[in-house]
Scaffold this motif. Structure first.
Motif, PDB file in Angstrom:
ATOM      1  N   GLY A 122       0.777  -1.226   0.000  1.00  0.00           N
ATOM      2  CA  GLY A 122       0.000   0.000   0.000  1.00  0.00           C
ATOM      3  C   GLY A 122       0.813   1.282   0.000  1.00  0.00           C
ATOM      4  N   VAL A 123       2.137   1.180  -0.104  1.00  0.00           N
ATOM      5  CA  VAL A 123       2.987   2.370  -0.092  1.00  0.00           C
ATOM      6  C   VAL A 123       3.123   2.908  -1.514  1.00  0.00           C
ATOM      7  CG1 VAL A 123       5.268   3.311   0.476  1.00  0.00           C
ATOM      8  CG2 VAL A 123       4.238   1.523   1.924  1.00  0.00           C
ATOM      9  N   ALA A 124       2.679   4.133  -1.715  1.00  0.00           N
ATOM     10  CA  ALA A 124       2.719   4.739  -3.050  1.00  0.00           C
ATOM     11  C   ALA A 124       4.134   5.211  -3.379  1.00  0.00           C
ATOM     12  CB  ALA A 124       1.757   5.921  -3.117  1.00  0.00           C
ATOM     13  N   GLY A 125       4.441   5.208  -4.672  1.00  0.00           N
ATOM     14  CA  GLY A 125       5.691   5.769  -5.149  1.00  0.00           C
ATOM     15  C   GLY A 125       6.885   4.841  -5.136  1.00  0.00           C
ATOM     16  N   VAL A 126       6.705   3.614  -4.674  1.00  0.00           N
ATOM     17  CA  VAL A 126       7.814   2.653  -4.665  1.00  0.00           C
ATOM     18  C   VAL A 126       7.924   2.026  -6.047  1.00  0.00           C
ATOM     19  CG1 VAL A 126       8.710   0.528  -3.645  1.00  0.00           C
ATOM     20  CG2 VAL A 126       7.451   2.166  -2.223  1.00  0.00           C
ATOM     21  N   PRO A 127       9.107   2.047  -6.662  1.00  0.00           N
ATOM     22  CA  PRO A 127       9.249   1.398  -7.965  1.00  0.00           C
ATOM     23  C   PRO A 127       8.782  -0.055  -7.901  1.00  0.00           C
ATOM     24  CG  PRO A 127      11.203   2.675  -7.455  1.00  0.00           C
ATOM     25  CD  PRO A 127      10.360   2.667  -6.212  1.00  0.00           C
ATOM     26  N   GLU A 128       8.076  -0.485  -8.933  1.00  0.00           N
ATOM     27  CA  GLU A 128       7.492  -1.819  -8.896  1.00  0.00           C
ATOM     28  C   GLU A 128       8.555  -2.901  -8.751  1.00  0.00           C
ATOM     29  OE1 GLU A 128       4.459  -4.433  -8.452  1.00  0.00           O
ATOM     30  OE2 GLU A 128       4.457  -2.238  -8.412  1.00  0.00           O
ATOM     31  N   SER A 129       9.715  -2.696  -9.370  1.00  0.00           N
ATOM     32  CA  SER A 129      10.783  -3.693  -9.255  1.00  0.00           C
ATOM     33  C   SER A 129      11.263  -3.807  -7.808  1.00  0.00           C
ATOM     34  CB  SER A 129      11.946  -3.335 -10.173  1.00  0.00           C
ATOM     35  OG  SER A 129      12.476  -2.060  -9.832  1.00  0.00           O
ATOM     36  N   THR A 130      11.359  -2.665  -7.124  1.00  0.00           N
ATOM     37  CA  THR A 130      11.762  -2.678  -5.715  1.00  0.00           C
ATOM     38  C   THR A 130      10.705  -3.346  -4.854  1.00  0.00           C
ATOM     39  OG1 THR A 130      13.053  -0.653  -5.990  1.00  0.00           O
ATOM     40  CG2 THR A 130      12.371  -1.220  -3.743  1.00  0.00           C
ATOM     41  N   ARG A 131       9.447  -2.986  -5.098  1.00  0.00           N
ATOM     42  CA  ARG A 131       8.353  -3.570  -4.324  1.00  0.00           C
ATOM     43  C   ARG A 131       8.354  -5.099  -4.445  1.00  0.00           C
ATOM     44  NH1 ARG A 131       3.902  -0.573  -3.203  1.00  0.00           N
ATOM     45  NH2 ARG A 131       4.186   0.598  -5.144  1.00  0.00           N
ATOM     46  N   LYS A 132       8.470  -5.592  -5.676  1.00  0.00           N
ATOM     47  CA  LYS A 132       8.434  -7.040  -5.903  1.00  0.00           C
ATOM     48  C   LYS A 132       9.617  -7.725  -5.219  1.00  0.00           C
ATOM     49  CE  LYS A 132       7.401  -8.549 -10.021  1.00  0.00           C
ATOM     50  NZ  LYS A 132       7.373  -8.715 -11.501  1.00  0.00           N
ATOM     51  N   GLN A 133      10.798  -7.124  -5.312  1.00  0.00           N
ATOM     52  CA  GLN A 133      11.979  -7.748  -4.715  1.00  0.00           C
ATOM     53  C   GLN A 133      11.868  -7.810  -3.193  1.00  0.00           C
ATOM     54  OE1 GLN A 133      15.821  -6.247  -5.924  1.00  0.00           O
ATOM     55  NE2 GLN A 133      16.837  -7.049  -4.094  1.00  0.00           N
ATOM     56  N   VAL A 134      11.474  -6.707  -2.568  1.00  0.00           N
ATOM     57  CA  VAL A 134      11.425  -6.680  -1.106  1.00  0.00           C
ATOM     58  C   VAL A 134      10.312  -7.587  -0.587  1.00  0.00           C
ATOM     59  CG1 VAL A 134      11.129  -5.200   0.920  1.00  0.00           C
ATOM     60  CG2 VAL A 134      12.487  -4.402  -1.025  1.00  0.00           C
ATOM     61  N   LEU A 135       9.197  -7.629  -1.272  1.00  0.00           N
ATOM     62  CA  LEU A 135       8.138  -8.567  -0.881  1.00  0.00           C
ATOM     63  C   LEU A 135       8.618 -10.014  -1.021  1.00  0.00           C
ATOM     64  CD1 LEU A 135       4.989  -6.865  -2.469  1.00  0.00           C
ATOM     65  CD2 LEU A 135       5.494  -7.097  -0.015  1.00  0.00           C
ATOM     66  N   ALA A 136       9.367 -10.277  -2.081  1.00  0.00           N
ATOM     67  CA  ALA A 136       9.923 -11.622  -2.262  1.00  0.00           C
ATOM     68  C   ALA A 136      10.887 -11.962  -1.132  1.00  0.00           C
ATOM     69  CB  ALA A 136      10.625 -11.721  -3.614  1.00  0.00           C
ATOM     70  N   GLU A 137      11.712 -11.002  -0.736  1.00  0.00           N
ATOM     71  CA  GLU A 137      12.636 -11.227   0.374  1.00  0.00           C
ATOM     72  C   GLU A 137      11.882 -11.514   1.665  1.00  0.00           C
ATOM     73  OE1 GLU A 137      16.454  -8.514  -1.031  1.00  0.00           O
ATOM     74  OE2 GLU A 137      14.784  -7.548   0.009  1.00  0.00           O
ATOM     75  N   ALA A 138      10.773 -10.815   1.881  1.00  0.00           N
ATOM     76  CA  ALA A 138       9.973 -11.054   3.081  1.00  0.00           C
ATOM     77  C   ALA A 138       9.371 -12.456   3.068  1.00  0.00           C
ATOM     78  CB  ALA A 138       8.874  -9.993   3.193  1.00  0.00           C
ATOM     79  N   HIS A 139       8.880 -12.890   1.917  1.00  0.00           N
ATOM     80  CA  HIS A 139       8.374 -14.261   1.816  1.00  0.00           C
ATOM     81  C   HIS A 139       9.472 -15.264   2.153  1.00  0.00           C
ATOM     82  CE1 HIS A 139       4.246 -13.945   0.392  1.00  0.00           C
ATOM     83  NE2 HIS A 139       4.597 -13.000  -0.469  1.00  0.00           N
ATOM     84  N   PHE A 140      10.668 -15.042   1.628  1.00  0.00           N
ATOM     85  CA  PHE A 140      11.781 -15.959   1.905  1.00  0.00           C
ATOM     86  C   PHE A 140      12.085 -15.991   3.393  1.00  0.00           C
ATOM     87  CE2 PHE A 140      16.103 -17.123   2.730  1.00  0.00           C
ATOM     88  CZ  PHE A 140      16.404 -18.122   1.826  1.00  0.00           C
ATOM     89  N   MET A 141      12.213 -14.831   4.007  1.00  0.00           N
ATOM     90  CA  MET A 141      12.581 -14.759   5.424  1.00  0.00           C
ATOM     91  C   MET A 141      11.559 -15.468   6.302  1.00  0.00           C
ATOM     92  SD  MET A 141      15.448 -13.106   5.535  1.00  0.00           S
ATOM     93  CE  MET A 141      16.429 -11.804   4.763  1.00  0.00           C
ATOM     94  N   ARG A 142      10.280 -15.274   6.005  1.00  0.00           N
ATOM     95  CA  ARG A 142       9.247 -15.942   6.795  1.00  0.00           C
ATOM     96  C   ARG A 142       9.332 -17.452   6.608  1.00  0.00           C
ATOM     97  NH1 ARG A 142       3.072 -14.078   6.083  1.00  0.00           N
ATOM     98  NH2 ARG A 142       3.324 -15.172   4.068  1.00  0.00           N
ATOM     99  N   ALA A 143       9.568 -17.881   5.373  1.00  0.00           N
ATOM    100  CA  ALA A 143       9.704 -19.313   5.116  1.00  0.00           C
ATOM    101  C   ALA A 143      10.899 -19.892   5.856  1.00  0.00           C
ATOM    102  CB  ALA A 143       9.841 -19.559   3.608  1.00  0.00           C
ATOM    103  N   TRP A 144      12.029 -19.198   5.779  1.00  0.00           N
ATOM    104  CA  TRP A 144      13.262 -19.665   6.424  1.00  0.00           C
ATOM    105  C   TRP A 144      13.037 -19.842   7.926  1.00  0.00           C
ATOM    106  CZ3 TRP A 144      18.125 -21.005   4.573  1.00  0.00           C
ATOM    107  CH2 TRP A 144      19.155 -21.087   5.510  1.00  0.00           C
TER     108      TRP A 144
END
Length: 458
Positions: free
Chosen positions: A118-140
């Motif tokens: 929900g944060v406006a103005g974040v480049p989509e590539s950055t948003r996707k990468q950081v969300l992916a990192e969060a998924h990984f960390m939670r899984a780990w």
């Protein structure tokens, strides 16, 4: 569920030497005050998540190796005596520390997953990468949690009031969420080109190959041999990582070419005086020392240069002290004080085990070939086994030679069903209850949903 109180944010910047790490002063962020309202907030919170992962590392090594047959007690602290004597209790502070660190990581990952979309103005590539990192960390964190404690609370939000009253969730459900998170991460983590020399990208921060490596380990534990072989093979074939020519570099250097995921420390923040500092426990105070059994194994011809994992000092030889210490975790001023969570050699061992379990024993695509890659690097004699059972046991031994004090042994023995046979021969105090750690006593007391839900035998 314990309220997570703070996250220390540290930016790791690796120089071209691949060895020196610079960091700014730590910045304390109260979890209740984490801010993710605009693009400039993304990086600090992201780094807080990486730092939370780092907080799990030492305790995970302790769980994997102190619980098993690698150590004997040599100090004064009760927690370490429990590990050495195989009389672990729910009041053990390391049992509590790992639990807290895992759920701290899950909390920050959940915060990002809830807030960043929900944060406006974040480049989509950055948003996707950081969300992916969060998924990984939670899984780990959930993966380590369920294989350490068994059925654990599944925390999927940042509602701290609700999180303090979540009961135990079946391991199968936790593992299904781990797989879903890893798959989500794999889709959006960045790719790294073969031959990349940027070790910060390759080992400190996540990429697709990091996730493939984690999935290879996941499928190995699930006994999905075909998928474990495939994923480990993809990491090996990626060309991003390479085995070091000399095994001593694995022991004595940070950010080697074979490091897949590594957490780093600098002169300013090395945890040399904390209760779970590996250097403090294994080298400084020598609270625990390599067991006589492990010493015999590592100094054998079969181990080759992997014997460099441990070292002998005659000045330490007195009483019940055998004079040996672990060399893998140095002080803040040395070049081996990082903690490696995954490296390329493990991928060869995963693929070898998966191949052996599928009956793929000999030939270029067989388990023996993978084992001999590592044995050649270690100047150990090649093996020429043909019977499946012999090769499966050879993989177990090779994991001892190659991965000693990297946090795998207890988890390996439990997942393969070998814990009772191996550990009962090692210690008269071993019982089957030690195939899981206890839920920390403080969590039982603080979380009403965990009351009366302790693991059997504790």
């Amino acid at each position: 569920m314990r309220s997570v109180r703070y996250i220390t944010v540290l930016l790791l910047v690796s120089l071209a030497s691949c060895q020196t790490v610079l960091e700014p002063d730590p910045v304390d962020l109260l979890v209740d005050e984490l801010v993710l309202n605009e693009p400039n907030d993304v990086q600090p919170v992201r780094l807080g998540m990486y730092n939370a992962l780092r907080g799990t590392a030492a305790s995970t090594i302790i769980a994997g190796d102190f619980t098993a047959d690698y150590i004997q007690f040599n100090g004064t602290f009760t927690d370490n005596r429990e590990f050495g004597n195989k009389q672990i209790t729910a009041a053990n502070s390391v049992v509590n520390t790992l639990w807290g660190a895992l759920y701290r990581t899950i909390y920050v990952a959940n915060f990002i997953l809830e807030t960043l979309p929900g944060v406006a103005g974040v480049p989509e590539s950055t948003r996707k990468q950081v969300l992916a990192e969060a998924h990984f960390m939670r899984a780990w964190a959930n993966f380590i949690g369920t294989y350490t404690y068994g059925d654990i609370p599944q925390v999927t939000s940042t509602n701290q009031a609700a999180n303090r009253n979540i009961g135990r969730t079946a391991r199968a459900t936790i593992l299904a969420s781990v797989l879903a998170d890893y798959q989500a991460a794999l889709a959006d983590l960045p790719a790294v080109a073969a031959g990349s020399t940027n070790v910060t990208t390759n080992a400190t921060y996540l990429n697709k190959a990091t996730c493939q490596a984690a999935l290879a380990r996941f499928y190995l534990y699930q006994r999905n041999w075909a998928q474990a072989e495939t994923l480990a093979g993809q990491v090996i074939a990626s060309g991003i990582y390479a085995l070091e020519t000399n095994y001593s570099d694995v022991v004595l250097k940070d950010f080697t070419r074979e490091s897949i995921l590594e957490v780093g420390y600098s002169l300013s923040d090395d945890p040399g005086t904390t209760a779970t500092s590996l250097n403090n426990l294994l080298v400084g105070r020598r609270e625990v020392i390599p067991s006589n059994q492990l010493i015999t194994t590592l100094v054998s011809t079969e181990a080759g240069t992997r014997r460099e994992t441990i070292g002998f000092n005659v000045q330490n030889l007195r009483g019940s002290d055998n004079g040996w210490s672990v060399r893998k975790y140095g002080t803040a001023s040395e070049d081996n004080n990082n903690i490696v969570l995954m490296r390329l050699a493990e991928m060869y061992l995963i693929r070898a085990e998966a191949r052996a379990q599928q009956g793929k024993i000999t030939g270029a695509a067989g388990a023996v070939a993978d084992l001999n890659v590592l044995r050649t690097r270690a100047n150990a004699p090649a093996i020429a086994l043909t019977a499946q059972a012999d090769v499966v046991l050879a993989v177990e031994r090779e994991r001892v030679y190659e991965l000693a004090f990297e946090g795998h042994r207890w988890y390996d023995l439990v997942r393969t069903g070998r814990a009772q046979a191996v550990m009962s021969a090692f210690s008269p105090n071993w019982t089957s209850r030690f195939e899981l750690w206890p839920i920390p006593q403080s969590e039982i007391q603080q979380n009403p949903a965990l009351a009366g839900k302790q693991n059997p035998g504790y």
